[in-house]
Design an enzyme around this catalytic site. Structure first.
Site, short mmCIF file in Angstrom:
data_model
loop_
_atom_site.label_atom_id
_atom_site.label_comp_id
_atom_site.label_asym_id
_atom_site.label_seq_id
_atom_site.Cartn_x
_atom_site.Cartn_y
_atom_site.Cartn_z
N GLU A 100 24.60 2.81 -1.89
CA GLU A 100 23.94 3.57 -2.93
C GLU A 100 22.43 3.58 -2.79
OE1 GLU A 100 27.25 3.34 -6.34
OE2 GLU A 100 25.59 1.94 -6.51
N CYS A 113 15.20 2.98 -4.84
CA CYS A 113 15.77 1.70 -4.42
C CYS A 113 16.81 1.97 -3.34
CB CYS A 113 16.41 1.04 -5.66
SG CYS A 113 17.26 -0.49 -5.32
N CYS A 120 27.22 -7.52 1.72
CA CYS A 120 26.16 -8.49 2.03
C CYS A 120 26.82 -9.83 2.32
CB CYS A 120 25.21 -8.63 0.85
SG CYS A 120 23.86 -9.80 1.17
N CYS A 124 25.64 -14.22 -3.07
CA CYS A 124 25.13 -14.84 -4.30
C CYS A 124 26.19 -14.70 -5.40
CB CYS A 124 23.84 -14.15 -4.73
SG CYS A 124 22.55 -14.24 -3.47
N CYS A 127 26.17 -11.54 -7.90
CA CYS A 127 25.91 -10.21 -7.34
C CYS A 127 27.21 -9.53 -6.92
CB CYS A 127 24.97 -10.34 -6.15
SG CYS A 127 24.68 -8.78 -5.29
N CYS A 353 20.61 -3.44 -11.19
CA CYS A 353 20.66 -4.44 -10.12
C CYS A 353 21.99 -5.16 -10.11
CB CYS A 353 19.62 -5.53 -10.34
SG CYS A 353 18.00 -4.93 -10.52
N1 SAH Z 1 19.36 -8.97 -0.94
C1 SAH Z 1 18.07 -8.80 -1.47
C2 SAH Z 1 17.82 -7.43 -2.05
C3 SAH Z 1 18.95 -6.80 -2.82
S1 SAH Z 1 19.41 -7.57 -4.31
C4 SAH Z 1 17.78 -9.87 -2.51
O1 SAH Z 1 18.68 -10.59 -2.89
O2 SAH Z 1 16.61 -9.98 -2.90
C5 SAH Z 1 18.09 -7.01 -5.40
C6 SAH Z 1 17.88 -7.88 -6.63
O3 SAH Z 1 18.95 -7.73 -7.56
C7 SAH Z 1 17.81 -9.34 -6.31
O4 SAH Z 1 16.73 -9.97 -6.96
C8 SAH Z 1 19.11 -9.85 -6.86
O5 SAH Z 1 19.04 -11.19 -7.12
C9 SAH Z 1 19.29 -9.00 -8.06
N2 SAH Z 1 20.67 -9.02 -8.57
C10 SAH Z 1 21.80 -9.10 -7.86
N3 SAH Z 1 22.87 -9.09 -8.68
C11 SAH Z 1 22.40 -8.98 -9.94
C12 SAH Z 1 23.03 -8.90 -11.22
N4 SAH Z 1 24.36 -8.91 -11.35
N5 SAH Z 1 22.25 -8.80 -12.30
C13 SAH Z 1 20.89 -8.76 -12.17
N6 SAH Z 1 20.25 -8.81 -10.98
C14 SAH Z 1 21.00 -8.94 -9.88
FE1 SF4 Z 2 23.04 -10.15 -0.97
FE2 SF4 Z 2 23.33 -9.62 -3.55
FE3 SF4 Z 2 22.44 -12.02 -2.78
FE4 SF4 Z 2 20.85 -9.84 -2.50
S1 SF4 Z 2 21.59 -10.74 -4.42
S2 SF4 Z 2 21.25 -11.46 -0.99
S3 SF4 Z 2 22.41 -8.28 -2.05
S4 SF4 Z 2 24.49 -11.16 -2.35
#
Ligand code: SAH
Ligand code: SF4
Length: 388
Positions: A100, A113, A120, A124, A127, A353
């Site tokens: 996306e 964005c 990925c 995390c 996420c 996000c």
């Molecule tokens: N992988 C990179 C960039 C993509 S994620 C990173 O982790 O920085 C972009 C942002 O969205 C990151 O700060 C991530 O921690 C945040 N994010 C991921 N899942 C989320 C969620 N469920 N709610 C709020 N922010 C989230």
């Molecule tokens: Fe990957 Fe999501 Fe963690 Fe960013 S926040 S590094 S996209 S798993």
């Protein structure tokens, strides 16, 4: 597979070439290197996808380009516009994978964005992209195509009188979509170079932000190769908690990450790092966590961006209450750190996000979309969907 026109895929994908690569290609074709600059302007500034329309190129060159190269973006599976003006495109990158791109209009800027991977590998816990697992790296042309396609689509939107006073122009690009950009370094670097190139998108380094979960050696590489604004997804003030929330921390613990941030700032276009911090109820959001955080980032000029957790099915996590987020932010502000709380945009279309491609996880819905796309290609239904 890349774009819709399957027969084009053996051709050179010009969207994925930065100026240097395109100049070399022109030379290999027996052309003058300056042709590359003309091509970049036609493609990225004017959004032209047909070599025949590039009227200041000789006919022979246009024919050569047509035979050997292509300008193609991944097919659009869906195009949603949220009630708040946020626009989200779901792009087909083949083999059942979609990524996306999200455009967020504001009065003084328009932020796109972009995604760098399908899925990925960092995984995390908060996420939804991470929960999907890793499918593959996007190629440079697939990353650049998100900007190229968005610019063209938004241009059309302006023509039809939409926009409600908010910018429809892409003034900022953030690598905060699906995937970890620094685990797809080469393609990310090519995309960055095109974003900064005056003959392509011409953005200043300050207006392009790479967000990373903390791939320390690649932060150092970026510092050398193409220092743009840096956002680091922190989410925890100590290694024990961060190991759990961001598993990559076990490889690159906080002390190393903070040193890499300090080194990065020696070359960065801004004099601070943005730390992103997702607010998870009862997990990382207490006053004690805020205090510990101040110790963790000591010596690193920074701003904080607190992101209220965006829930997705079966995450087992909750968003911190608003008053907790406010109190947490206040602790940081009292210590002299500029702190913002991210306004959630586009959550009615799952464009916030961590919600990106929540639908992609749902394979049934993706298959339905693919079916609709096929029907659309046969001219039987419209693909563009609006949710407001
Ligand atoms: N992988 C990179 C960039 C993509 S994620 C990173 O982790 O920085 C972009 C942002 O969205 C990151 O700060 C991530 O921690 C945040 N994010 C991921 N899942 C989320 C969620 N469920 N709610 C709020 N922010 C989230
Ligand atoms: Fe990957 Fe999501 Fe963690 Fe960013 S926040 S590094 S996209 S798993």
């Amino acid at each position: 597979m890349n774009a819709s026109k399957g027969n084009e895929t053996t051709k050179l994908r010009v969207l994925g070439l930065d100026r240097q690569a395109l100049e070399q290609q022109c030379v290999d074709w027996g052309q003058k290197p300056f042709r590359a600059r003309q091509l970049l302007r036609w493609i990225h500034q004017r959004g032209v996808d047909d070599f025949a329309a590039m009227t200041d190129l000789a006919h022979d060159l246009r024919r050569l380009l047509d035979a050997r190269a292509c300008i193609e973006a991944p097919a659009v599976l869906a195009d949603h516009e949220s009630a708040d003006g946020t626009r989200k495109w779901l792009l087909d990158v083949g083999a059942g994978n979609a990524v996306e791109a999200v455009f967020i209009p504001e009065t003084d800027r328009g932020t796109l964005c972009v995604s760098t991977q399908a899925g990925c590998a960092v995984n995390c816990v908060f996420c939804s992209t991470g929960k999907q697992g890793f499918a593959r790296n996007l190629r440079a042309d697939e990353i650049v195509a998100q900007v190229w396609h968005a610019k063209r689509s938004l241009g059309h939107a302006t023509d039809s009188g939409q926009g409600c006073g908010e910018s429809r122009v892409i003034t900022n690009v953030v690598f905060m979509g699906m995937g970890e950009p620094l685990q797809n370094y080469a393609a990310t670097l090519t995309a960055l170079r095109l974003l900064l190139d005056d003959h392509a998108y011409g953005l200043s380094r300050r207006r392009v932000t790479v967000s990373t979960s903390g791939v320390v050696p690649m932060i150092d590489r970026l510092r050398e190769d193409c220092p743009v604004a840096l956002a680091v997804s922190l989410h925890a003030p100590d290694d024990a908690l961060r190991d759990r929330l961001v598993p990559l921390n076990r490889k690159y613990p906080l002390a190393e990450l903070m040193s890499a941030c300090r080194r990065y700032l020696e070359r960065a276009p801004r004099d601070f790092v943005t730390f992103e911090y997702v607010m998870l109820d009862g997990v990382n959001d207490s006053d004690a966590h805020a205090e510990a955080l101040l110790g963790c980032v000591r010596g690193v000029p920074c701003k904080f961006n607190l992101i209220p957790f965006n829930p997705f099915p079966n995450s087992g996590l909750r968003r911190s209450p608003d008053e907790r987020i406010r109190a947490f932010a206040q602790r940081l502000v009292d210590a002299g750190i500029v702190t913002t709380v991210r306004r959630t945009r586009g959550d009615d279309i799952d464009a916030a996000c961590g919600q990106l491609a929540g639908e992609v996880q749902d394979r049934t819905r993706l298959r339905e979309r693919e079916k609709r796309l096929r029907l659309a290609q046969e001219g039987r239904v419209r693909v563009v969907e609006r949710t407001h």
